[in-house]
Design a protein around this motif. Structure first.
Motif, PDB file in Angstrom:
ATOM      1  N   GLN A  10       3.953  -9.149 -13.489  1.00  0.00           N
ATOM      2  CA  GLN A  10       4.152  -7.710 -13.642  1.00  0.00           C
ATOM      3  C   GLN A  10       3.288  -6.983 -12.616  1.00  0.00           C
ATOM      4  O   GLN A  10       2.067  -7.104 -12.619  1.00  0.00           O
ATOM      5  CB  GLN A  10       3.773  -7.263 -15.054  1.00  0.00           C
ATOM      6  N   TRP A  11       3.945  -6.218 -11.738  1.00  0.00           N
ATOM      7  CA  TRP A  11       3.235  -5.514 -10.678  1.00  0.00           C
ATOM      8  C   TRP A  11       3.016  -4.061 -11.057  1.00  0.00           C
ATOM      9  O   TRP A  11       3.911  -3.388 -11.561  1.00  0.00           O
ATOM     10  CB  TRP A  11       4.023  -5.595  -9.374  1.00  0.00           C
ATOM     11  N   VAL A  12       1.795  -3.609 -10.803  1.00  0.00           N
ATOM     12  CA  VAL A  12       1.436  -2.201 -10.987  1.00  0.00           C
ATOM     13  C   VAL A  12       1.023  -1.681  -9.619  1.00  0.00           C
ATOM     14  O   VAL A  12       0.091  -2.207  -9.009  1.00  0.00           O
ATOM     15  CB  VAL A  12       0.288  -2.036 -11.999  1.00  0.00           C
ATOM     16  N   GLY A  13       1.729  -0.657  -9.137  1.00  0.00           N
ATOM     17  CA  GLY A  13       1.552  -0.260  -7.753  1.00  0.00           C
ATOM     18  C   GLY A  13       1.034   1.142  -7.538  1.00  0.00           C
ATOM     19  O   GLY A  13       1.223   2.039  -8.360  1.00  0.00           O
ATOM     20  N   SER A  14       0.373   1.305  -6.425  1.00  0.00           N
ATOM     21  CA  SER A  14      -0.052   2.627  -5.971  1.00  0.00           C
ATOM     22  C   SER A  14       1.096   3.271  -5.206  1.00  0.00           C
ATOM     23  O   SER A  14       2.128   2.648  -4.926  1.00  0.00           O
ATOM     24  CB  SER A  14      -1.285   2.505  -5.077  1.00  0.00           C
ATOM     25  N   GLU A  15       0.899   4.522  -4.836  1.00  0.00           N
ATOM     26  CA  GLU A  15       1.956   5.259  -4.144  1.00  0.00           C
ATOM     27  C   GLU A  15       2.219   4.690  -2.755  1.00  0.00           C
ATOM     28  O   GLU A  15       3.229   5.014  -2.122  1.00  0.00           O
ATOM     29  CB  GLU A  15       1.589   6.736  -4.066  1.00  0.00           C
ATOM     30  N   GLY A  16       1.314   3.809  -2.274  1.00  0.00           N
ATOM     31  CA  GLY A  16       1.485   3.254  -0.934  1.00  0.00           C
ATOM     32  C   GLY A  16       2.744   2.428  -0.781  1.00  0.00           C
ATOM     33  O   GLY A  16       3.235   2.260   0.339  1.00  0.00           O
ATOM     34  N   TRP A  17       3.274   1.904  -1.896  1.00  0.00           N
ATOM     35  CA  TRP A  17       4.501   1.097  -1.786  1.00  0.00           C
ATOM     36  C   TRP A  17       5.450   1.267  -2.972  1.00  0.00           C
ATOM     37  O   TRP A  17       6.593   0.806  -2.922  1.00  0.00           O
ATOM     38  CB  TRP A  17       4.139  -0.390  -1.676  1.00  0.00           C
ATOM     39  N   ILE A  18       5.029   1.939  -4.027  1.00  0.00           N
ATOM     40  CA  ILE A  18       5.814   1.937  -5.263  1.00  0.00           C
ATOM     41  C   ILE A  18       7.151   2.644  -5.097  1.00  0.00           C
ATOM     42  O   ILE A  18       8.104   2.359  -5.837  1.00  0.00           O
ATOM     43  CB  ILE A  18       4.992   2.559  -6.422  1.00  0.00           C
ATOM     44  N   ILE A  19       7.285   3.582  -4.137  1.00  0.00           N
ATOM     45  CA  ILE A  19       8.582   4.241  -3.921  1.00  0.00           C
ATOM     46  C   ILE A  19       9.128   3.930  -2.533  1.00  0.00           C
ATOM     47  O   ILE A  19       9.976   4.663  -2.007  1.00  0.00           O
ATOM     48  CB  ILE A  19       8.469   5.767  -4.105  1.00  0.00           C
ATOM     49  N   ASP A  20       8.662   2.839  -1.954  1.00  0.00           N
ATOM     50  CA  ASP A  20       9.112   2.484  -0.603  1.00  0.00           C
ATOM     51  C   ASP A  20      10.404   1.678  -0.687  1.00  0.00           C
ATOM     52  O   ASP A  20      10.416   0.546  -1.176  1.00  0.00           O
ATOM     53  CB  ASP A  20       8.027   1.676   0.110  1.00  0.00           C
ATOM     54  N   SER A  21      11.463   2.272  -0.220  1.00  0.00           N
ATOM     55  CA  SER A  21      12.775   1.611  -0.301  1.00  0.00           C
ATOM     56  C   SER A  21      12.843   0.394   0.609  1.00  0.00           C
ATOM     57  O   SER A  21      13.566  -0.573   0.318  1.00  0.00           O
ATOM     58  CB  SER A  21      13.874   2.604   0.064  1.00  0.00           C
ATOM     59  N   GLN A  22      12.101   0.404   1.717  1.00  0.00           N
ATOM     60  CA  GLN A  22      12.111  -0.758   2.605  1.00  0.00           C
ATOM     61  C   GLN A  22      11.510  -1.971   1.918  1.00  0.00           C
ATOM     62  O   GLN A  22      12.022  -3.092   2.053  1.00  0.00           O
ATOM     63  CB  GLN A  22      11.330  -0.442   3.877  1.00  0.00           C
ATOM     64  N   THR A  23      10.437  -1.764   1.184  1.00  0.00           N
ATOM     65  CA  THR A  23       9.841  -2.874   0.430  1.00  0.00           C
ATOM     66  C   THR A  23      10.813  -3.394  -0.620  1.00  0.00           C
ATOM     67  O   THR A  23      10.937  -4.607  -0.825  1.00  0.00           O
ATOM     68  CB  THR A  23       8.538  -2.413  -0.245  1.00  0.00           C
ATOM     69  N   ALA A  24      11.524  -2.493  -1.281  1.00  0.00           N
ATOM     70  CA  ALA A  24      12.510  -2.908  -2.284  1.00  0.00           C
ATOM     71  C   ALA A  24      13.643  -3.699  -1.647  1.00  0.00           C
ATOM     72  O   ALA A  24      14.142  -4.670  -2.224  1.00  0.00           O
ATOM     73  CB  ALA A  24      13.058  -1.681  -3.007  1.00  0.00           C
ATOM     74  N   GLU A  25      14.079  -3.299  -0.436  1.00  0.00           N
ATOM     75  CA  GLU A  25      15.164  -4.012   0.251  1.00  0.00           C
ATOM     76  C   GLU A  25      14.737  -5.420   0.639  1.00  0.00           C
ATOM     77  O   GLU A  25      15.542  -6.356   0.601  1.00  0.00           O
ATOM     78  CB  GLU A  25      15.575  -3.224   1.492  1.00  0.00           C
ATOM     79  N   GLN A  26      13.467  -5.587   1.005  1.00  0.00           N
ATOM     80  CA  GLN A  26      12.997  -6.896   1.439  1.00  0.00           C
ATOM     81  C   GLN A  26      12.703  -7.832   0.278  1.00  0.00           C
ATOM     82  O   GLN A  26      12.530  -9.029   0.475  1.00  0.00           O
ATOM     83  CB  GLN A  26      11.739  -6.734   2.299  1.00  0.00           C
ATOM     84  N   ASP A  27      12.639  -7.298  -0.936  1.00  0.00           N
ATOM     85  CA  ASP A  27      12.348  -8.124  -2.107  1.00  0.00           C
ATOM     86  C   ASP A  27      13.624  -8.816  -2.580  1.00  0.00           C
ATOM     87  O   ASP A  27      14.184  -8.495  -3.644  1.00  0.00           O
ATOM     88  CB  ASP A  27      11.744  -7.256  -3.220  1.00  0.00           C
ATOM     89  N   GLN A  28      14.085  -9.793  -1.815  1.00  0.00           N
ATOM     90  CA  GLN A  28      15.339 -10.463  -2.121  1.00  0.00           C
ATOM     91  C   GLN A  28      15.221 -11.423  -3.301  1.00  0.00           C
ATOM     92  O   GLN A  28      16.211 -11.727  -3.958  1.00  0.00           O
ATOM     93  CB  GLN A  28      15.825 -11.230  -0.880  1.00  0.00           C
TER      94      GLN A  28
END
Length: 867
Positions: A305-323
């Motif tokens: 379970q990941w708890v994130g800061s604003e540095g990546w929590i709404i980053d769509s690029q990070t979400a796209e790379q999480d295959q």
């Protein structure tokens, strides 16, 4: 000229502080810059120039300098689409202000935007370039100097570390630096960064919010990852401090930077693998998150379970790379959603105005469309040719995603804050009183106290730390059927509210790691249930503990209690150790077995005494009764009856009156009994001695003297008892020390001296009876009273001598039982030893109940004494 001349212009003074070296060896003196100035990536002229510093690239090429020639400028790589959007948001705000007739009418804003590539060294360089400017002006005596740049405020940077460098440079000159995304709490220090402002709240509040979010879901055992920079280190420090206050422990806390060697990233993966915590708090920027995700994907490390800061929590690029769906169910804090009309269309309408391969717009165009312009030196055979007329809105790319709108809105608000400050300084109404030489020392104070509303209706102002109020959305990653992550707002965190109301979650279903609807559990030790307390494991964090059952008399009525509470004196812990219950009062009662037996014995003794008295009364005229001093015998039987009955006063719950009655009744009745026995003993002894020739002793021991002696002996005990009751009488007392789980209701002695005086006086009389009876034990008679008195006194003394240690050592009601037993045993001893043999003769051996058998012939003349 041999002396260095100082330029009178302000620009020369600044250059002298920073980059100017004046040369004057046979040449015309001049102020000139040592290095070639850096050209802005994007620029536009205007009456007032705003600076922009953004990390338009994420990294740069490594090279080895041998220091034999001047180092080349950094060659930036990896276009940063996020910061490119931020730059476009600044352009949109400037264009909107320039087209406004209400804000800065007649004034055009220009801009100069530089790329830091995420390098702190390059950040310092471009900051100096913005201060120095590049325009040459003539000074007196023909000296050429560079004039002070017309940059009135700086927008940027996104990174906290580079913003610290920029703010340090510009703070010296009181030029405002407004960041949209630099959240490090360290930047709130106005002694170090006096001119730094920001439109994003400090990480201090965000870190505390993340800690409260972790606590909200009961996660007390977590791992922590952070960017190895000011943003990650300072933010994690605040999180750790708050987490400790909330009872959250960090199993591990590791830092890394995106340019670290692969083996260091691999070590972090191993740390996560071997950890027992299932929750990871990631205080990372999106470049570090991207690097980490690539490593974790290779190991298929799902289920965390990941708890994130604003540095990546709404980053769509990070979400796209999480295959591999490692981050599914992630939750964290983000800036509140925002919408600025026209901004998205403006950003998507960007066009490459310069087809040069080094132009950032051309590089951007080639990156999102995977094509190359003809002029590009790096065009590949498998890539199509860019026309410059492609439509960005039709592609699937993070650049066109609206997740960054809150940050873009921060850029927008920062530009408008500067515009409103300038509007106020220039006294703008229908027109502005424009002065080309704006004093930056007036802009910063005005900007600090600016307060306005955007066209969207949001209030913009800066608090004492130079930041806005801290409000965040709680963002949850919810995968859709098509594998695309949906950023769902599931709550709100408002740091301006009281601490217990700052965090609020919406009543909606959350989907955690591996699409589970059950909240993950991440604890080092299970919660300690009520009735137990936590005991820390040696060498482990405070979240690792064992649950120990509370001791007798202690309770804990809450979960995870760190200590057990002692019950009040009159209460005791129940079997579960979670509640104090009133102690059971213990005293010798009639209902229990022991009390019933003692009561039966007392009543039996009373009845037995009554029967003996009846027999004696029936045979009162027989020689055996008359020979044994019938008056003292009946008085002794009466006193024995009282002795048996006084034992009953020791039964039942003690009260003030019963405590006084039981001890005084016992003392007086037994003294009455001993007085009668003593009278009988003395009479027997003296009667036989009176038979000696010439003896006249019996005239002093007649019936009157016998009654008087009994009365005197008894009155002495009465006086002792009265003094005892007057000075310090016995009283009812709740003894809480003898037995821990029960209240012993007993009679306190009051004055111990009074008690032992009563007991000692009885013992004195008994001992005196024993001595006198012992002296008369061998008188020559067929029926010698002294023998039976001796034996009865022997029993009496033995009983009471054994009573003392038994009484002292017996706890609670058993001490009362011992006292009752001593009373009954001594009473039965007197009754049986003195009266039963006589009853045996009267009832079963009547032939012996004659005057001849009672007294020897020698003493028959004294027979009347016994009558």
């Amino acid at each position: 000229m041999t002396s260095t001349q100082r330029c009178p212009q302000q620009g020369c003074a600044l250059l002298q502080l920073l980059l100017v070296v004046l040369f004057s060896q046979g040449e015309e003196p001049a102020c000139r810059q040592r290095d070639e100035p850096e050209s802005p990536q994007l620029s536009k002229d205007g009456n007032i120039i705003l600076g922009g510093i953004f990390s338009l690239h994420n990294s740069w090429k490594d090279r080895q300098d041998n220091y034999t020639h001047k180092p080349l400028p950094l060659e930036c790589t990896s276009l940063n689409f996020r910061d490119f959007q931020f730059a476009q948001a600044m352009l949109f705000a400037i264009e909107e202000i320039n087209n406004s007739i209400e804000l800065l009418p007649g004034i055009s804003l220009g801009y100069k935007m530089y790329d830091t590539c995420g390098s702190m060294a390059r950040s310092a360089k471009v900051a100096l370039d913005l201060i120095n400017g590049h325009e040459s002006v003539s000074a007196p005596s023909g000296i050429q100097c560079t004039r002070f740049a017309q940059v009135q405020a700086i927008m940027g940077d996104s990174s906290s570390s580079t913003s610290m460098v920029i703010a340090t440079v510009f703070g010296t000159f009181q030029i405002p630096v407004i960041s949209h995304y630099a959240t490090c709490a360290c930047l709130s220090d106005k002694s170090r960064y006096p001119s730094f402002l920001r439109t994003v709240a400090s990480d201090y509040y965000r870190s505390r919010g993340l800690a409260q979010l972790v606590k909200q879901f009961g996660w007390t055992w977590v791992g922590a990852l952070r960017s190895d920079n000011d943003y990650g280190n300072k933010g994690m420090a605040t999180f750790t401090e708050t987490a400790q206050q909330l009872g959250i422990c960090l199993e591990y806390s590791v830092a890394f930077f995106r340019t670290d060697p692969p083996n260091k990233i691999q070590k972090i993966v191993e740390v996560i693998k071997h950890s027992t915590s299932k929750v990871i708090v990631a205080f990372l920027t999106f470049p570090e998150m991207d690097v980490l995700m690539k490593k974790l994907s290779l190991h298929n490390m799902t289920g965390y379970q990941w708890v994130g800061s604003e540095g990546w929590i709404i980053d769509s690029q990070t979400a796209e790379q999480d295959q591999t769906h490692i981050l599914d169910g992630a939750i964290g804090l983000s800036l509140p959603k925002a919408h600025v009309s026209g901004m998205r269309e403006f950003i998507l309408n960007v066009k490459p105005v310069n087809l040069s391969g080094n132009d950032v717009l051309s590089e951007f165009w080639e990156a999102i469309f995977n094509c190359k312009f003809k002029q590009s030196n790096s065009s590949a055979a498998n890539q199509s040719e860019c026309t410059g007329h492609e439509d960005p809105s039709g592609i699937k790319h993070g650049f066109v995603d609206s997740a960054l709108t809150p940050i873009l809105y921060n850029v927008y608000k920062g530009v408008y804050a500067v515009a409103h400050a300038l509007h106020k300084i220039l006294g703008c109404n229908q027109t502005c009183t424009y002065n080309l030489q704006l004093d930056p020392f007036t802009i910063l104070p005005t900007l600090r106290h600016i307060n306005f509303k955007t066209k969207e209706g949001d209030e913009v102002y800066f608090n004492e730390d130079g930041g806005p109020p801290a409000k965040y959305d709680i963002i949850h990653w919810r995968p859709t059927e098509h594998g695309v992550v949906d950023f769902v707002t599931v709550g709100l965190y408002d740091a301006s509210l009281p601490e217990d109301k700052q965090l609020s979650l919406l009543n909606m279903t959350l989907y955690w790691a591996q699409n589970s609807t059950q909240v993950p559990v991440s604890v080092c030790s299970e919660k300690c249930s009520p009735g137990t307390r936590k005991v820390l494991r040696k060498g482990k964090p405070v979240c690792c503990y064992d649950c120990i059952r509370c001791a007798d008399g202690e309770i804990s009525n809450i979960t995870d209690s760190i200590s057990c509470v002692q019950c009040p004196p009159e209460y005791w812990s129940n079997d579960n150790r979670d509640m104090c219950v009133k102690k059971e009062a213990e005293f010798l009662s009639y209902e229990e077995m022991m009390g019933a037996l003692l009561t039966a014995a007392a009543l039996g003794g009373t009845c037995m005494t009554a029967v003996v008295a009846f027999i004696f009364f029936t045979y009162r005229k027989t020689p055996i009764v008359r020979a044994n001093n019938s008056e003292l015998s009946f008085l002794l039987l009466f006193s024995l009856t009282l002795c048996f009955l006084c034992s009953l006063t020791f039964m039942g719950r003690p009260s003030e009156w019963s405590c006084m009655l039981r001890h005084t009744a016992f003392g007086i009745t037994f003294v009455l009994c001993m007085s009668c026995v003593l009278g009988k003993t003395v009479v027997v002894l003296m009667a036989f001695r009176a038979s000696l020739p010439g003896s006249n002793v019996m005239k002093w021991f007649g019936p009157t003297q016998q009654r008087l002696s009994v009365l005197i002996f008894t009155l002495i005990q009465v006086v002792i008892c009265v003094l005892w009751l007057t000075i310090s009488p016995p009283f009812s007392f709740k003894n809480l020390k003898v037995v821990k789980d029960r209240i012993i209701v007993e009679c306190a002695l009051g004055s111990a001296v009074g008690f032992w005086a009563v007991l000692g006086y009885i013992g004195f009389l008994a001992l005196l009876c024993f001595v006198l009876a012992f002296l008369a034990r061998k008188l020559p008679d067929n029926f010698n009273e002294a023998k039976f008195i001796t034996f009865s006194m022997l029993i009496f003394c033995a009983v009471w001598l054994t009573f003392i240690p038994a009484y002292v050592s017996s706890p609670g009601k058993f001490s009362v039982a011992v006292e009752i037993f001593a009373i009954l045993a001594s009473s039965f001893g007197l009754l049986i030893c003195i009266f039963i043999p006589k009853c045996y003769i009267m009832l079963l051996k009547p032939e012996k109940n004659t005057k001849k058998n009672m007294v020897s012939a020698t003493h028959q003349k004294n027979y009347k004494i016994f009558s």
